[in-house]
Design an enzyme around this catalytic site. Structure first.
Site, mmCIF file in Angstrom:
data_model
loop_
_atom_site.group_PDB
_atom_site.id
_atom_site.type_symbol
_atom_site.label_atom_id
_atom_site.label_comp_id
_atom_site.label_asym_id
_atom_site.label_seq_id
_atom_site.Cartn_x
_atom_site.Cartn_y
_atom_site.Cartn_z
ATOM 1 N N HIS A 1 5.690 3.883 -11.182
ATOM 2 C CA HIS A 1 6.142 2.493 -11.655
ATOM 3 C C HIS A 1 7.303 2.576 -12.565
ATOM 4 O O HIS A 1 7.997 3.659 -12.741
ATOM 5 C CB HIS A 1 5.132 1.628 -12.079
ATOM 6 C CG HIS A 1 4.002 1.422 -10.975
ATOM 7 N ND1 HIS A 1 4.526 1.262 -9.705
ATOM 8 C CD2 HIS A 1 2.524 1.543 -10.906
ATOM 9 C CE1 HIS A 1 3.456 0.849 -8.842
ATOM 10 N NE2 HIS A 1 2.238 1.109 -9.579
ATOM 11 N N LEU B 1 0.768 -1.126 0.039
ATOM 12 C CA LEU B 1 0.000 -0.102 0.094
ATOM 13 C C LEU B 1 0.708 1.205 -0.137
ATOM 14 O O LEU B 1 2.044 1.304 0.268
ATOM 15 C CB LEU B 1 -0.990 -0.101 1.265
ATOM 16 C CG LEU B 1 -0.539 0.524 2.686
ATOM 17 C CD1 LEU B 1 -1.714 0.480 3.873
ATOM 18 C CD2 LEU B 1 0.600 -0.233 3.179
ATOM 19 N N SER B 2 0.191 2.230 -0.509
ATOM 20 C CA SER B 2 1.111 3.844 -0.289
ATOM 21 C C SER B 2 1.289 4.034 1.169
ATOM 22 O O SER B 2 0.390 3.891 1.903
ATOM 23 C CB SER B 2 0.310 4.578 -1.200
ATOM 24 O OG SER B 2 0.054 4.440 -2.474
ATOM 25 N N SER C 1 1.114 7.838 -2.570
ATOM 26 C CA SER C 1 2.207 8.531 -1.893
ATOM 27 C C SER C 1 2.628 9.498 -2.856
ATOM 28 O O SER C 1 3.214 10.686 -2.518
ATOM 29 C CB SER C 1 3.353 7.762 -1.406
ATOM 30 O OG SER C 1 3.085 6.893 -0.432
ATOM 31 N N ALA C 2 2.525 9.324 -4.155
ATOM 32 C CA ALA C 2 2.861 10.151 -5.355
ATOM 33 C C ALA C 2 1.939 11.287 -5.443
ATOM 34 O O ALA C 2 2.696 12.509 -5.330
ATOM 35 C CB ALA C 2 2.666 9.430 -6.809
#
Length: 282
Positions: A154, A59-60, A112-113
């Site tokens: 990614h 997960l983030s 998170s990005a």
């Protein structure tokens, strides 16, 4: 000994495939655990965690802030950018002062990005013009003109050049220059309800899976290539090396400090609960 079924989530990306290969293909001892895998994009996994519908999942880190009362972070499985990370790309370069006025395609509201983008621009999501789309459609949004800028994650972090796009900013580089720390993007979390002992056992299995892949790199890479969405094996190798390494085996003091700093800045911007506490499986 009775078997115990564990729902396991990871993304359909080369780094996660590499990391979980040994576990998925039973290359390592799994004890009495039976893993039922869910392979979905990170935003889907984030949502499953927020609904507490999965036992162990990638997960983030931003999402972890929203589920920390129900999940604990593993000490292994980190995806950290060592001076690199999600990248802002466009048909032509925009300066930072221009970006906050442009439409930005993002891969999810819980990633998170997105948090890194907001910290970079000093603005909360509601104050930005955001277009949410699946991570593998961000390029298309920019190319078709639906968005001015794309926030790519990614393998898009290295394949954007093949699409003729310009780099506006590497958020991992910006974070490193600002804090001196790696950028914490993803981690593995386990449901607290499983109990301390099972959390420790599951962490050990995941760590062994990562270690096995690093020791048997070629075999694990061959498997990971299936999840590389058409990029060349050399780029897959490069991408996996970026996010599966010694820090993936153990955060270490610097990795933990990076997470704490990332969350502290999110609190200052008002994007997470100020009372959130990070806890690791020990």
């Amino acid at each position: 000994m009775n078997s115990v079924e564990i729902t396991l989530g990871h993304s359909p990306d080369a780094d996660d495939a590499f990391m979980f290969y040994a576990l998925s293909q039973k290359k390592i001892p799994l004890g009495n655990y039976i893993f039922k895998e869910t392979i979905s994009d990170i935003e889907t996994l984030n949502n499953l965690a927020m609904d507490e519908k999965i036992d162990l999942t990638a997960l983030s880190i931003y999402t972890y802030c929203k589920v920390a009362d129900r999940y604990v972070l593993m000490n292994c499985g980190a995806s950290m950018g060592e001076g690199y990370g999600p990248r802002l790309v466009a048909k032509h370069k925009f300066e930072k002062k221009e970006m906050s006025q442009k439409k930005i395609a993002i891969p999810g509201l819980h990633t998170s990005a997105l948090l890194a983008l907001c910290l970079y621009l000093g603005k909360r999501p509601k104050n930005l013009d955001l277009m949410v789309c699946p991570f593998d459609q961000v390029f298309m949004a920019v190319e078709m003109g639906s968005a001015d800028i794309g926030l790519v994650i990614h393998e898009g972090q290295i394949s954007y050049l093949q699409r003729g796009l310009e780099l506006c900013e590497d958020l991992g580089w910006w974070w490193k220059q600002t804090t001196g720390l790696p950028l914490p993007l993803g981690g593995n979390a386990i449901r607290r309800a499983l109990g301390v002992q099972r959390c420790r056992e599951l962490q050990s299995i995941v760590r062994q899976s990562i270690e096995w892949a690093l020791k048997n790199r070629n075999e694990a890479l061959q498997y990971a290539q299936k999840y590389s969405r058409g990029i060349e094996p050399a780029l897959t190798d490069q991408f996996v090396a970026m996010y599966v390494n010694e820090r993936t085996i153990d955060y270490g003091p610097e990795g933990k400090e990076a997470i704490l700093q990332f969350i502290a800045q999110a609190k200052m911007l008002g994007m997470v609960d100020p009372d959130i506490q990070v806890e690791f499986v020990e």
